[in-house]
Enzyme design. Sequence first.
Site, short mmCIF file in Angstrom:
data_model
loop_
_atom_site.label_atom_id
_atom_site.label_comp_id
_atom_site.label_asym_id
_atom_site.label_seq_id
_atom_site.Cartn_x
_atom_site.Cartn_y
_atom_site.Cartn_z
N GLU A 237 31.77 -26.16 18.54
CA GLU A 237 32.31 -25.08 17.80
C GLU A 237 32.83 -25.27 16.51
O GLU A 237 34.19 -26.10 16.54
CB GLU A 237 33.17 -24.55 18.72
CG GLU A 237 32.52 -23.63 19.90
CD GLU A 237 31.79 -22.36 19.64
OE1 GLU A 237 31.72 -21.87 18.50
OE2 GLU A 237 31.03 -22.08 20.47
N CYS A 271 39.42 -20.24 12.68
CA CYS A 271 38.02 -20.43 12.36
C CYS A 271 37.27 -19.28 11.96
O CYS A 271 36.53 -19.33 11.23
CB CYS A 271 37.45 -21.17 13.79
SG CYS A 271 37.32 -20.07 14.96
P1 NAD Z 1 39.23 -32.05 13.62
O1 NAD Z 1 37.72 -32.12 13.70
O2 NAD Z 1 39.90 -32.85 12.55
O3 NAD Z 1 39.65 -32.39 14.98
C1 NAD Z 1 39.39 -31.82 16.21
C2 NAD Z 1 39.55 -32.53 17.31
O4 NAD Z 1 38.52 -33.94 17.14
C3 NAD Z 1 41.19 -33.59 17.49
O5 NAD Z 1 41.41 -33.53 18.87
C4 NAD Z 1 40.72 -34.87 16.92
O6 NAD Z 1 41.81 -35.92 17.36
C5 NAD Z 1 39.28 -35.11 17.40
N1 NAD Z 1 38.60 -36.21 16.76
C6 NAD Z 1 38.78 -36.49 15.25
N2 NAD Z 1 37.84 -37.47 15.10
C7 NAD Z 1 37.13 -37.66 16.23
C8 NAD Z 1 36.30 -38.62 16.45
N3 NAD Z 1 35.55 -39.21 15.47
N4 NAD Z 1 35.33 -38.31 17.68
C9 NAD Z 1 36.13 -37.55 18.49
N5 NAD Z 1 37.09 -36.75 18.50
C10 NAD Z 1 37.62 -37.01 17.32
O7 NAD Z 1 39.69 -30.60 13.45
P2 NAD Z 1 41.15 -29.77 13.55
O8 NAD Z 1 41.73 -30.16 12.03
O9 NAD Z 1 41.87 -30.13 14.47
O10 NAD Z 1 41.05 -28.19 13.52
C11 NAD Z 1 40.40 -27.39 12.61
C12 NAD Z 1 39.03 -27.19 12.54
O11 NAD Z 1 38.58 -26.65 13.93
C13 NAD Z 1 38.43 -26.12 11.46
O12 NAD Z 1 37.52 -26.70 10.70
C14 NAD Z 1 38.36 -24.87 12.28
O13 NAD Z 1 37.50 -23.97 11.63
C15 NAD Z 1 37.76 -25.40 13.28
N6 NAD Z 1 37.72 -24.46 14.81
C16 NAD Z 1 36.78 -23.79 15.28
C17 NAD Z 1 36.88 -23.03 16.13
C18 NAD Z 1 35.44 -22.30 16.48
O14 NAD Z 1 35.58 -21.72 17.71
N7 NAD Z 1 34.42 -22.50 15.94
C19 NAD Z 1 37.97 -22.68 16.73
C20 NAD Z 1 38.99 -23.16 16.06
C21 NAD Z 1 39.15 -24.19 15.18
#
Ligand code: NAD
Length: 502
Positions: A237, A271
Amino acid sequence: MLAETSKAEQGNLFEVYNPATGEKLATLPAHSTEEVEEAVQRLRIAQADWAKLSFQERGSRLYKLRRLMLEHREALMEVLVAESGKPRFEALGEILYLSDIIGYYVKNSARFLAKKKIWPHLLKTKRTYITYHPVGVVGVIAPWNYPLVLTFGDSCIAWLAGNAVALKPSEVTPLTALKMAEFCKEAKLPLEIMTGQAETGAALIDAADLIAFTGSVATGKKVMERAAKTLTPVLLELGGKDPMIVLKDANLTRAVNAALYGSLCNTGQNCIAVERIYVEEPIYEQFIAKLLKGVATLRQGIETAGKANIELGPMTMPRQLEIVERQVADARAKGAKILTGGQRRTDLPGNFYEPTILTDVTEEMLIMQEETFGPLLPIIKVRDAEEAVRQANHSRFGLSSSIWTSNTAKGEALAQQIEAGATCINDILVNYLIVELPFGGIKESGIGTRHGGAEGIRKFCRTQAIVVDRFQFQQEVNWFPYNKKKTRLLSFIADFMFKRGQ
Ligand code: NAD
């Protein structure tokens, strides 16, 4: 605030801050690969017993979690608000929404995962059905913008399907998950919380049986790449750049109020936030005038306890503030007009950025191409609905969208042309709250089965097809040996069954 583990003493630590005040809230361990593997092993043992429980028993444990969460909502909100900076009203909204998810899936999981009979259209001599089994240990990797719903929404559904859950909350907002873990323990739910950053997340991808990831497009791609090594299934997502299309016959006041809420709730860190507003030419000036008046009424800052006196908090993550600044600087340099806002709040201690309305934005600007995830409202004047739809679809994202018109039939027809996972007519964000509906994006906004409805729990299961022979003849027509008679029979079946469709 929180006890540190032995790992913490070894120095593999990270810190959690209040984004509104800058105050340090906790120092936590970043779990190592070995610790993640050990936790998943513990969960495998727990899952074997958990999967044997009836839906009713699993449901009663989830209801207990909900009861505890509601009873202790003040304590939970305190943590949620402290680490995210969001208004308490929005923190309470998360509790309410998670309660609804639990209620819906407790009521429906047995039905959604019941044995499903299938009538084969060709092989009528077989009795067939599908059964659903838990996948084992589900790894939930979550972002920071909704620290409760995006961690425990998936977890609760995965539990009901008979799985154990290894949860890695965002390193920016892990404290809500740790608070919830206390209630989960009391409700006897098979959970391990893995705090940490990218490395901890990557270790979880290697160890779990399925990954439910919510986060950015860039990380989503890395998650998929990593999962390819072990062929671990992933549900992604990801980000959005949602368009709002306001036609000239729209209820202007409602559309303006929705634009403000849709772009600025959770300070735009949503999001499905409205990130592009396309307004038909005849109402463009009026729309902007009303929007400017509306934005001036919004209060941004640090909430006074018990007062509910802000609508906008800070940016939860400092890096997000830099993204917003970079997009505004780029838009300015390329000729955009900033009608209000456009800078950091230097009068407040934390990561605050003013709600900002921009016009004269063009497709070349970063603000139109990249996800913002902040309090920016770019307004684009369009000649007509067709131009609005064309521009709205000109994006690599496709999460959600909305159309505003008093002619709902026209709105519904236009919705069919929008490239997005959802379209609301004269409403905003609300599709996410309707748990029966599928939620998820197309294009770079996500892949895999959606949240919501029956698919929202079946995605945490492996399916098994069962075929039972009804008659037990000595032979089947397609088995050895082959001969002319059987070949003629097969040819006859082909004509009898399929020729009529020509
Ligand atoms: P992010 O991608 O930076 O991090 C998300 C999670 O992934 C965190 O827990 C992080 O520690 C982990 N992570 C980071 N690198 C990783 C790796 N290499 N392997 C595994 N895990 C890893 O996102 P964010 O800044 O925390 O959140 C914001 C983003 O989330 C925005 O792009 C937003 O649109 C999206 N989002 C999407 C939805 C949806 O339902 N489509 C809902 C909420 C947020």
